[in-house]
Write a protein that holds these residues in place. Sequence first.
Motif, PDB file in Angstrom:
ATOM      1  N   GLY A   1      44.780  34.526 -19.605  1.00  0.00           N
ATOM      2  CA  GLY A   1      44.567  35.674 -18.733  1.00  0.00           C
ATOM      3  C   GLY A   1      43.167  36.222 -18.850  1.00  0.00           C
ATOM      4  O   GLY A   1      42.532  36.117 -19.911  1.00  0.00           O
TER       5      GLY A   1
ATOM      6  N   ARG B   1      44.818  43.838 -16.032  1.00  0.00           N
ATOM      7  CA  ARG B   1      44.840  42.397 -15.731  1.00  0.00           C
ATOM      8  C   ARG B   1      43.976  42.130 -14.507  1.00  0.00           C
ATOM      9  O   ARG B   1      44.039  42.843 -13.521  1.00  0.00           O
ATOM     10  CB  ARG B   1      46.274  41.950 -15.451  1.00  0.00           C
TER      11      ARG B   1
ATOM     12  N   SER C   1      43.334  38.423 -13.682  1.00  0.00           N
ATOM     13  CA  SER C   1      43.904  37.174 -13.191  1.00  0.00           C
ATOM     14  C   SER C   1      44.522  36.417 -14.355  1.00  0.00           C
ATOM     15  O   SER C   1      44.076  36.529 -15.492  1.00  0.00           O
ATOM     16  CB  SER C   1      42.823  36.313 -12.535  1.00  0.00           C
ATOM     17  N   CYS C   2      45.562  35.631 -14.035  1.00  0.00           N
ATOM     18  CA  CYS C   2      46.213  34.805 -15.041  1.00  0.00           C
ATOM     19  C   CYS C   2      46.441  33.419 -14.464  1.00  0.00           C
ATOM     20  O   CYS C   2      46.544  33.251 -13.244  1.00  0.00           O
ATOM     21  CB  CYS C   2      47.560  35.408 -15.445  1.00  0.00           C
TER      22      CYS C   2
ATOM     23  N   THR D   1      48.911  30.829 -10.478  1.00  0.00           N
ATOM     24  CA  THR D   1      47.889  31.851 -10.719  1.00  0.00           C
ATOM     25  C   THR D   1      48.367  33.198 -10.190  1.00  0.00           C
ATOM     26  O   THR D   1      49.290  33.277  -9.365  1.00  0.00           O
ATOM     27  CB  THR D   1      46.554  31.499 -10.039  1.00  0.00           C
ATOM     28  N   ASN D   2      47.722  34.213 -10.647  1.00  0.00           N
ATOM     29  CA  ASN D   2      48.061  35.574 -10.248  1.00  0.00           C
ATOM     30  C   ASN D   2      46.782  36.391 -10.248  1.00  0.00           C
ATOM     31  O   ASN D   2      45.919  36.192 -11.112  1.00  0.00           O
ATOM     32  CB  ASN D   2      49.077  36.144 -11.239  1.00  0.00           C
ATOM     33  N   TYR D   3      46.654  37.314  -9.291  1.00  0.00           N
ATOM     34  CA  TYR D   3      45.444  38.133  -9.196  1.00  0.00           C
ATOM     35  C   TYR D   3      45.797  39.592  -8.982  1.00  0.00           C
ATOM     36  O   TYR D   3      46.754  39.936  -8.276  1.00  0.00           O
ATOM     37  CB  TYR D   3      44.573  37.672  -8.023  1.00  0.00           C
ATOM     38  N   GLU D   4      45.007  40.444  -9.578  1.00  0.00           N
ATOM     39  CA  GLU D   4      45.105  41.874  -9.299  1.00  0.00           C
ATOM     40  C   GLU D   4      44.663  42.088  -7.853  1.00  0.00           C
ATOM     41  O   GLU D   4      43.782  41.383  -7.349  1.00  0.00           O
ATOM     42  CB  GLU D   4      44.199  42.629 -10.276  1.00  0.00           C
TER      43      GLU D   4
ATOM     44  N   TRP E   1      53.292  31.393 -19.453  1.00  0.00           N
ATOM     45  CA  TRP E   1      53.012  32.290 -18.325  1.00  0.00           C
ATOM     46  C   TRP E   1      53.197  33.731 -18.766  1.00  0.00           C
ATOM     47  O   TRP E   1      54.036  34.031 -19.614  1.00  0.00           O
ATOM     48  CB  TRP E   1      53.936  31.969 -17.141  1.00  0.00           C
TER      49      TRP E   1
ATOM     50  N   THR F   1      51.896  38.024 -17.255  1.00  0.00           N
ATOM     51  CA  THR F   1      50.965  38.835 -16.488  1.00  0.00           C
ATOM     52  C   THR F   1      50.684  40.189 -17.134  1.00  0.00           C
ATOM     53  O   THR F   1      49.823  40.930 -16.663  1.00  0.00           O
ATOM     54  CB  THR F   1      51.488  39.078 -15.056  1.00  0.00           C
ATOM     55  N   ARG F   2      51.402  40.513 -18.177  1.00  0.00           N
ATOM     56  CA  ARG F   2      51.222  41.812 -18.831  1.00  0.00           C
ATOM     57  C   ARG F   2      50.330  41.670 -20.058  1.00  0.00           C
ATOM     58  O   ARG F   2      50.282  40.620 -20.680  1.00  0.00           O
ATOM     59  CB  ARG F   2      52.583  42.374 -19.259  1.00  0.00           C
TER      60      ARG F   2
END
Length: 121
Positions: free
Chosen positions: A33, A45, A47-48, A56-59, A101, A103-104
């Motif tokens: 992350g 956060r 991005s992860c 993937t994950n984005y703010e 995985w 996101t926190r």
Amino acid sequence: QLVESGGGLAQPGGSLTLSCAASGFPLNEYAVGWFRQAPGKERERVSCITNDGTGTNYEDSVKGRFIVSRDKAKKTVTLQMRDLKPEDTATYYCARGHATWGTRVSDYAYWGRGTQVTVSS
């Protein structure tokens, strides 16, 4: 140990690429992350990315501007940042997740020392 590199000064609308490298454990077995913290604010956060790079994950504020990816050959994780805004100014941290995985902030076990990103004209 995690080490970030690539921070610096950029003008609004400019670009920077951050890199995260690990020693002591295989980075490709864990989520990675990118988080940031501005003075007086909580760490958030950015991005992860999953261990295998497929997720993937984005703010919200960085969607469409930042891209996170894994370089399997170099065993690094990069964060490409473009169209930078003054509000992107913060210390950016790379972190290794407890698992594949997360996101926190609490999902992340090991943290680098951070690299400063300053966006200013």
